[in-house]
Design a protein around this motif. Structure first.
Motif, short mmCIF file in Angstrom:
data_model
loop_
_atom_site.label_atom_id
_atom_site.label_comp_id
_atom_site.label_asym_id
_atom_site.label_seq_id
_atom_site.Cartn_x
_atom_site.Cartn_y
_atom_site.Cartn_z
N TRP A 153 17.70 3.07 -47.80
CA TRP A 153 18.66 2.43 -47.10
C TRP A 153 19.27 1.60 -48.51
N LEU A 154 19.13 1.35 -49.21
CA LEU A 154 19.87 0.87 -50.13
C LEU A 154 20.43 1.97 -51.27
N LEU A 155 19.84 3.02 -50.75
CA LEU A 155 20.00 4.76 -51.91
C LEU A 155 21.46 4.80 -50.85
N LEU A 156 20.73 4.59 -49.83
CA LEU A 156 22.51 5.20 -48.70
C LEU A 156 23.65 5.13 -48.99
N LEU A 157 23.62 3.35 -48.24
CA LEU A 157 24.55 2.17 -48.62
C LEU A 157 25.41 2.77 -50.21
N GLY A 158 24.41 3.02 -51.10
CA GLY A 158 24.74 2.90 -52.35
C GLY A 158 26.23 4.08 -52.52
N TYR A 159 25.22 5.17 -52.14
CA TYR A 159 26.10 6.46 -52.33
C TYR A 159 26.94 6.16 -51.67
N ALA A 160 27.22 5.31 -49.83
CA ALA A 160 28.70 5.36 -48.87
C ALA A 160 29.53 4.76 -49.79
N VAL A 161 29.21 3.45 -50.67
CA VAL A 161 30.04 2.81 -51.60
C VAL A 161 30.93 3.30 -52.44
N MET A 162 29.94 4.60 -52.78
CA MET A 162 30.45 5.20 -53.94
C MET A 162 31.28 6.16 -53.66
N ILE A 163 31.25 6.80 -52.39
CA ILE A 163 32.11 8.09 -51.51
C ILE A 163 33.14 7.76 -50.98
N PHE A 164 33.19 6.48 -50.98
CA PHE A 164 34.27 5.34 -49.65
C PHE A 164 35.31 5.31 -51.72
N SER A 165 35.18 5.12 -52.40
CA SER A 165 35.06 4.46 -53.89
C SER A 165 36.11 5.52 -54.30
N LEU A 189 10.13 6.41 -57.46
CA LEU A 189 11.38 5.59 -55.82
C LEU A 189 12.03 5.96 -55.79
N HIS A 190 13.13 6.87 -56.76
CA HIS A 190 14.07 7.77 -56.48
C HIS A 190 13.64 9.04 -56.03
N ALA A 191 12.60 9.68 -55.76
CA ALA A 191 12.67 10.68 -55.70
C ALA A 191 11.90 10.76 -54.47
N THR A 192 10.90 10.06 -54.38
CA THR A 192 10.66 9.45 -52.62
C THR A 192 11.13 8.91 -51.92
N SER A 193 12.52 7.73 -52.23
CA SER A 193 13.69 7.59 -51.20
C SER A 193 13.89 8.74 -50.56
N ARG A 194 14.69 9.65 -51.97
CA ARG A 194 15.61 10.86 -51.02
C ARG A 194 15.00 11.55 -50.36
N ASP A 195 13.54 11.83 -50.65
CA ASP A 195 12.92 12.49 -50.02
C ASP A 195 12.96 12.16 -48.45
N LEU A 196 12.21 10.62 -48.57
CA LEU A 196 12.75 10.35 -47.19
C LEU A 196 13.98 9.91 -46.43
N LEU A 197 14.85 10.00 -47.21
CA LEU A 197 15.81 9.74 -46.53
C LEU A 197 16.69 11.31 -45.92
N LEU A 198 15.90 11.96 -47.26
CA LEU A 198 16.62 13.34 -46.71
C LEU A 198 16.27 13.90 -45.54
N ARG A 199 14.29 13.46 -44.75
CA ARG A 199 13.39 13.94 -44.05
C ARG A 199 14.45 13.04 -43.17
N ARG A 200 14.46 11.92 -42.54
CA ARG A 200 15.27 10.95 -41.33
C ARG A 200 16.60 11.66 -41.50
#
Lengths: 28, 398
Positions: free
Chosen positions: B317-329, B278-289
């Motif tokens: 989308w959860l992946l994006l939210l997670g990364y955003a929260v971590m970068i914010f912190s 799921l992680h690789a598939t989601s990352r790939d989808l996010l990068l293509r978006r």
């Protein structure tokens, strides 16, 4: 000619994080 | 282009010991002795079984044509098997996986009786907490002594036995199933993590994967429960240290909720959903978006199952939210903390503070700055390793 599609499995890494320490925890 | 010698197709191939796990539309096939596993479509797995049973590649291809009405690219298939190291050289012995150590201990600890004992301990701690709600882990438990340097050293040094316990539990639960595992230090984002590699988990039926995945959190829960019971039945310094350690352990359980960092909770989620990666598939989808958003050329999506693609639509989308929260912190907590600590030390040196106070600041600074330096060094090592691996020819998605 049919090619067989092969995908590597996901690596499995079961983790536990070392606790980050912050300056909030620290004038004795 | 296939470069297999045509005469190779006329004689049986020698394969290492392989395991086959039927997972519906696909099969998971692998070499347990080197922990290398792949997902094969059912027809590919059946073809591989024919080779393992002694068919020559020509015979197996003829069987495939009869069974599926198509001509299979046998040379390409053999090349892939070679890259995956599934093929054995004629003159080397076919290797089988050695039995793992500690299998009996793992079987005893994660037997019904073992899990019943753990449940009993956690329930007992729950009963204690109903009588003593002041022992519910709280940030104030860290400050069991007025000396903050002792507080920091307790939290820092006290976590290691429990980290090993957590990873040891994963390993032993895996050993019960005969799976190999390896412990190493790594990082997730800016966190230093201890991790147990257990790639062989994909080779056991899905229902048997839950205990090895959950074993770490089970050990954390048990440790927290025992520490609470110790604190309740003692007092003074012992109770203070116990509760500081219980707080640290409870925080590590909460850390597992950062599932986008591929924590144990992530592996639990993908196992429940029946996903493969799921992680690789989601990352790939996010990068293509993102590439589409910026008008950049969008490549082909990576090979994935329909289950992965469906889950990736919301998980990305959860992946994006997670990364955003971590970068914010990182910007809101981590960087200001580092600046504050370094500033404090420099100020005290300039002001010629008394030696104990100066030493105190230096130890705190080393602990706080050191953890991020180590995480950074681990990140650099990872990049170097990835570069080395990517410069070598590799098998993989085809």
């Amino acid at each position: 000619m049919k090619k067989i599609q092969i995908r590597k499995t996901e690596t499995i890494r079961l983790t536990s994080a070392a606790q980050p320490l912050y300056a909030g925890e620290c004038a004795v | 282009m296939p470069t297999v010698d045509p005469t190779v197709l006329e004689r049986p191939v020698k394969l290492h010991h392989l395991t086959f796990l039927d997972e519906g539309e696909e099969m998971t096939v692998g070499r347990p002795d080197i922990d290398a596993y792949v997902h094969l479509p059912r027809d590919g797995a059946e073809l591989l079984k024919r080779l393992a049973d002694g068919d020559t590649p020509e015979q197996a291809a003829a069987w495939y044509a009869e069974a599926y009405g198509e001509t299979v690219d046998m040379s390409d298939f053999l090349e892939t098997l070679e890259e995956l190291e599934f093929l054995a050289d004629d003159d080397t012995e076919v290797t089988t996986a050695e039995p793992v150590r500690w299998q009996r201990l793992g079987a005893a600890l994660f037997s019904r009786w073992g899990l019943a004992a753990v449940t009993l301990i956690v329930v007992a701690a729950g009963i204690v907490l109903t009588q003593r709600p002041d022992l519910i882990p709280h940030y104030s438990h860290a400050f069991y002594t007025p000396s903050l340097i002792v507080v920091m050293l307790t939290l820092f040094l006290g976590q290691f036995p429990f980290l090993f316990l957590h990873e040891g539990a994963h390993a032993l639960a895996g050993r019960k199933l005969g799976l190999k595992s390896r412990l190493r230090v790594s990082r997730r984002f800016y966190f230093i993590v201890f991790e147990t590699s257990m790639d062989g988990l994909v080779s056991v039926p899905r229902g048997k994967r839950y205990v090895p995945i959950l074993a770490g959190v089970i050990s954390d829960l048990t440790a927290t429960a025992l520490l609470i019971i110790v604190a309740a039945s003692t007092g003074g310094l012992i109770a203070g240290v116990s509760m500081a350690l219980a707080l640290g352990t409870a925080m590590r359980i909460l850390w597992q909720c950062y599932f986008f960092l591929r924590t144990d909770l992530y592996y639990l989620t993908v196992t429940v959903l029946g996903c493969k990666n799921l992680h690789a598939t989601s990352r790939d989808l996010l990068l293509r978006r993102l590439r589409r958003l910026f008008g950049r050329p969008v490549g082909e999506p990576i090979s994935a199952t329909e289950t992965d693609r469906r889950a990736a639509r919301w998980y990305s989308w959860l992946l994006l939210l997670g990364y955003a929260v971590m970068i914010f912190s990182l910007g809101y907590v981590v960087v200001p903390s580092l600046v504050f600590v370094v500033g404090e030390v420099v100020d005290r040196i300039i002001e010629q503070a008394p030696l104990p106070l100066l030493l105190d600041s230096v130890v705190v600074a080393v602990l706080i700055v050191g953890q991020f330096v180590v995480a950074g060094l681990l990140g650099l090592r990872e990049r170097r390793l990835n570069r080395t691996v990517s410069s070598q020819p590799k098998a993989g998605s085809r």
